[in-house]
Design an enzyme around this catalytic site. Structure first.
Site, PDB file in Angstrom:
ATOM      1  N   ASP A 263      -1.928  -0.924   5.907  1.00 32.95           N
ATOM      2  CA  ASP A 263      -2.396  -0.406   7.189  1.00 32.95           C
ATOM      3  C   ASP A 263      -3.295  -1.461   7.847  1.00 32.95           C
ATOM      4  OD1 ASP A 263      -4.450   0.869   8.878  1.00 32.95           O
ATOM      5  OD2 ASP A 263      -3.355   2.688   8.386  1.00 32.95           O
TER       6      ASP A 263
ATOM      7  N   ASP B 108      -6.810  -1.289   5.733  1.00 34.80           N
ATOM      8  CA  ASP B 108      -6.651  -2.215   4.615  1.00 34.80           C
ATOM      9  C   ASP B 108      -7.019  -3.635   5.007  1.00 34.80           C
ATOM     10  OD1 ASP B 108      -5.717  -0.306   2.787  1.00 34.80           O
ATOM     11  OD2 ASP B 108      -3.694  -0.428   3.592  1.00 34.80           O
TER      12      ASP B 108
ATOM     13  N   ASP C 260       0.883  -1.160   0.000  1.00 39.53           N
ATOM     14  CA  ASP C 260       0.000   0.000   0.000  1.00 39.53           C
ATOM     15  C   ASP C 260       0.929   1.221   0.000  1.00 39.53           C
ATOM     16  OD1 ASP C 260      -2.253   1.701   0.532  1.00 39.53           O
ATOM     17  OD2 ASP C 260      -1.609   1.749   2.631  1.00 39.53           O
TER      18      ASP C 260
END
Lengths: 129, 689
Positions: free
Chosen positions: B551, B555, B372
């Site tokens: 995260d 996420d 990410d």
């Protein structure tokens, strides 16, 4: 490789029949597969339920814990809410969610063999919790 | 062995039910120190009486009442030292199962009672096997003791955590008076005083004071961090140089340190795929061993009778004793759990918390690492890169208008703008009718003008636009600083042959800029959380094993979809974090370490299982008499004792081999910056270019 907005969206097909030959059924289960032998040998065998049960785990010193094991039988589960249902050519396969996830995440090629006696032997699956 | 769910040998701890195969197992679980002390006492007694037995047996074979002396000397060994095995065997029989204790008991009791029979009912001078019975118990107890000590070593870092919390905490009452209480008695909302040098006794928020805090025990990060009002501090960390008053938020068993300890302990309960082989093997092990023991014993009896051998019973008994004693189901059972426990210990020392040790399997197979962007490859909060006023508008005007509104917001962008105004010492104005619209921006009135601060829609600009009465006044450009560790981590992963991808909800420009800086060719932009999961799924369908690093809270869907989810934890709320692995110190090099640790762990589990199965497969036939054609029946004068020696050391060798994992991992990780002193790289930030 660069991708514009999320690469082409498509509905992820969780399960799909692949082949049905010589009395075997091949199903795609997420990233894994399930091959069933012997289910079509008899017209009364219309349901296959594969679920998890707690069984006695191997004792390794202080860790003699109950572990999860897969069991299968030719029946329709009473509580369908915990199952993912796959229907193929008049035959319905019920996979408990944990079984489904284990086949999917483990990318397992699982085999379920229905014996003449009606007993079902499942092999090739590792439980992923 | 197998433990029935109906067993009465279980304890409930922290809401979880633990079952045991024997009282000894349960005692060891409940009080490992007491159990270790008990084994030690039994071991001392065993050696004290076994040595004279051996001296009498081999040093003075012809002395008067030779057999009777050996019988008397072996009674304390059998009755006291061996009671541990008999208790285990009793429980095993009661539950209609089999375990190692049953095999040891059958072997030693057979040798003992057969010898006692010979002592009292046969002529003087016949051979007795009290030495074998006593020596088997002594050697297996020795093996158990060494195994217990080495296992304690394997679990050392977890034990360190358990003993880390202070004995007392200083609770402050409303009137400022101080009382000493136990950390377990702290309640949510209590104000706790932590003086310099003291360990923080619960997770909480600083309400007063400022101090540097050493968080190395939790995150592995050696450099202290500054903590002041509003910051979280976690249990187990050390307050270095200032006085802190904290409001307890997660005391007792909910605290971070307890959660980390619990996760390390539960690692050994995890199961990796290869353990399936061990499960199958151990489920049939005891019946197979007993079948081999009886059949080989009978075989030798009838064979020797047919050849006219004069002691067929003795040999048959020794064959039986050797087979049941040499078999070691524990080594097979231990192979997986002990390795997972050691691996989890090593990881936790460096701030890598393994929530699901079963994920090591998939980690070892990882082919693609998807990162990410925001909060993972970059720092979570943006910084102002530039201010672009429209013609006729000054730099100060733009910052004043934006910061006067943003001071009412908690958004990271707002904080960056307010921070800029403070740095530039720009005086802010009073705003009213403030309205914040999540995802769009903030608006309000400043000195009668309607000001709006919103995400910039102008091409090529990543940041915000400030408009007054609908007319654009300027833009503030924002960027996210790339973590320093991102460069090294991505380069290391590539050098290991892994594919690296980046996925972000940001604009194409921003995504490409960061990806280019980091050398990532495969990049996805404009992805919402659900899209990230879809992208991962597509990689998986093309045959890749995907590790997603993101995260831990935002996420969560992607972390669950990936084969292995690694979350960049805040170090404060492990229980809430999704994913299989949590990085407490946000150092991206730890993604590389996790992948290597996963591969090394699985390799070690396979090695151990192979060794344990190999040991039993080779030595069971030897004990059953496979070597007799080469050595003659003479081998059975020593085999029961050699069997005990081999059995006693087999579990220990599995534990010792697993302990070698520590050095192996350190050697494998050193080229990637792993510090031998468990000091991870510093996590700093540098601006994106």
């Amino acid at each position: 490789m660069q991708h514009r907005n999320p690469i082409k969206r498509r509905h992820h097909q969780l399960t799909e029949p692949l082949v049905m030959i010589m009395g075997t059924i091949d199903l795609k289960v997420g990233l894994g597969t399930l091959r069933i032998y012997g289910l079509m040998d008899s017209p009364e065998r219309k349901f296959l339920e594969i679920s998890m049960v707690s069984v006695n785990g191997p004792c390794s010193d202080e860790s003699c814990q109950i572990i999860r094991k897969v069991v299968a039988r030719l029946s329709k589960p009473a509580d369908l809410s915990r199952y993912i249902t796959l229907a193929v050519s008049g035959i319905t396969v019920y996979l408990e969610r944990e079984v489904f996830d284990s086949i999917d995440r483990g990318r397992s090629n699982v085999r379920a063999k229905v014996m003449r006696s009606g007993k079902v032997v499942v092999s090739g699956i590792s439980i992923i919790t | 062995m197998f433990v029935p769910e109906s067993s009465d040998l279980f304890v409930e701890k922290d809401g979880q039910k633990y079952y045991f195969c024997s009282q000894a197992c349960m005692d060891k679980f409940l009080s490992p120190e007491a159990e270790s002390g008990k084994i030690k006492r039994k071991l001392v007694v065993a050696w004290v009486f076994t040595i004279p037995i051996m001296i009498v047996q081999y040093g003075f074979p012809g002395i008067l009442f030779h057999n009777l002396i050996e019988l008397l000397l072996s009674i304390p060994v059998m009755a006291y030292s061996g009671s541990l095995f008999y208790k285990g065997a009793y429980h095993s029989i009661k539950m209609h199962t089999g375990n190692m204790d049953l095999l040891v008991s059958m072997g030693t009791l057979t040798a003992f009672f057969f010898s006692a029979y010979l002592t009292f009912f046969t002529f003087y001078g016949s051979s007795v096997y009290f030495d074998a019975a006593a020596f088997i118990i002594t050697l297996i107890l020795t093996g158990n003791y060494i195994e217990t000590v080495t296992k304690e070593r394997a679990n050392s870092s977890a034990r360190k955590l358990e003993t880390l919390l202070p004995d007392v905490a200083h609770k402050l009452a409303g009137d400022g008076s101080e009382t000493e209480i136990k950390p377990d008695d702290i309640e949510v909302g209590d104000i706790i005083l932590v003086r310099p040098g003291e360990i923080v006794s619960c997770d909480g928020k600083v309400v007063e004071g400022k101090s540097e805090v050493d968080q190395s025990v939790i995150t592995g990060e050696q450099d202290p961090v500054l903590r002041g009002e509003g910051d979280m501090v976690v249990s187990g960390t050390r307050n270095l140089n200032g006085i802190l008053k904290i409001r307890a938020e997660k005391p007792g068993k909910n605290s971070t340190i307890n959660e980390v300890y619990r996760l390390i302990q539960s690692a050994s309960m995890g199961r990796v795929k290869v353990q399936r082989i061990a499960d199958v093997f151990s489920s049939i092990f005891i019946p197979v061993v007993l079948a081999v023991a009886f059949s080989s014993s009978l075989f030798w009896y009838f064979y020797l009778v047919s050849t006219g051998f004069i002691y067929p019973w003795e040999i048959a008994i020794l064959v039986f004793v050797s087979v049941v004693v040499i078999a070691c189901p524990c080594a097979i059972g231990l192979a997986g759990p002990i390795t997972l426990l050691i691996s989890s210990n090593i990881s936790s020392q460096n701030g890598i918390i393994v929530k699901n040790s079963g994920s090591f399997d998939r980690l070892a197979k990882a082919t693609t690492i998807v990162f990410d962007k925001t909060g993972t490859l970059t720092m979570p909060d943006p910084v102002v890169e530039n201010v672009l006023p429209e013609e006729g508008i000054s730099y100060e005007d733009i910052v004043t208008m934006a910061a006067s509104l943003e001071k009412y917001s908690d958004h990271p962008i707002a904080k960056a703008i307010v921070s800029l105004s403070q740095d530039k010492k720009i005086k802010l104005k009073t705003a009213n009718e403030i309205k914040e619209i999540p995802g769009l921006g903030i608006m309000g009135n400043v000195e009668g003008k309607k000001i709006q601060v919103s995400r910039s829609t102008k091409a090529g600009i990543t940041g915000i636009t400030i408009s007054v009465d609908g007319k654009d006044m300027g833009h503030i450009l924002l960027s996210y600083r790339i973590r320093d560790s991102a460069f090294a981590a991505i380069s290391s992963l590539k050098s290991m042959g892994k594919k690296v991808s980046m996925v972000t909800g940001d604009s194409e420009d921003q995504a490409k800029r960061i990806a280019q800086t980091l050398g990532i060719e495969d990049v996805h932009w404009g992805a919402m959380p659900a899209d990230k999961s879809e992208i991962i799924r597509q990689y998986q369908e093309s045959g890749e094993y995907v590790v997603f690093v993101g995260d831990g809270i935002n996420d969560s869907v992607a972390l669950e979809t990936a084969d292995v989810g690694i979350s960049m934890g805040s170090g404060l709320d492990i229980a809430r974090e999704s994913g299989d692995i949590i990085l407490l110190n946000n150092d991206l090099n730890h993604v590389v370490y996790s992948v290597i640790i996963g591969a090394k762990t699985i390799s070690k589990v396979k090695q151990n299982i192979g060794w344990a199965i190999g040991y039993n497969s080779v030595l069971l036939p030897v004990a059953a008499g496979a070597l007799v054609p080469l050595t003659g029946l003479y081998i059975y004068s020593l085999l029961p004792i050699l069997a005990a020696l081999a059995m006693g050391m087999s579990s220990t060798s599995v534990v010792l081999n697993s302990l070698r994992l520590n050095g192996k991992i350190r050697r494998s990780l050193s080229p990637y910056g792993w510090n031998a002193a468990s000091k991870p790289n510093k996590t700093q930030a540098s601006p994106a270019h």
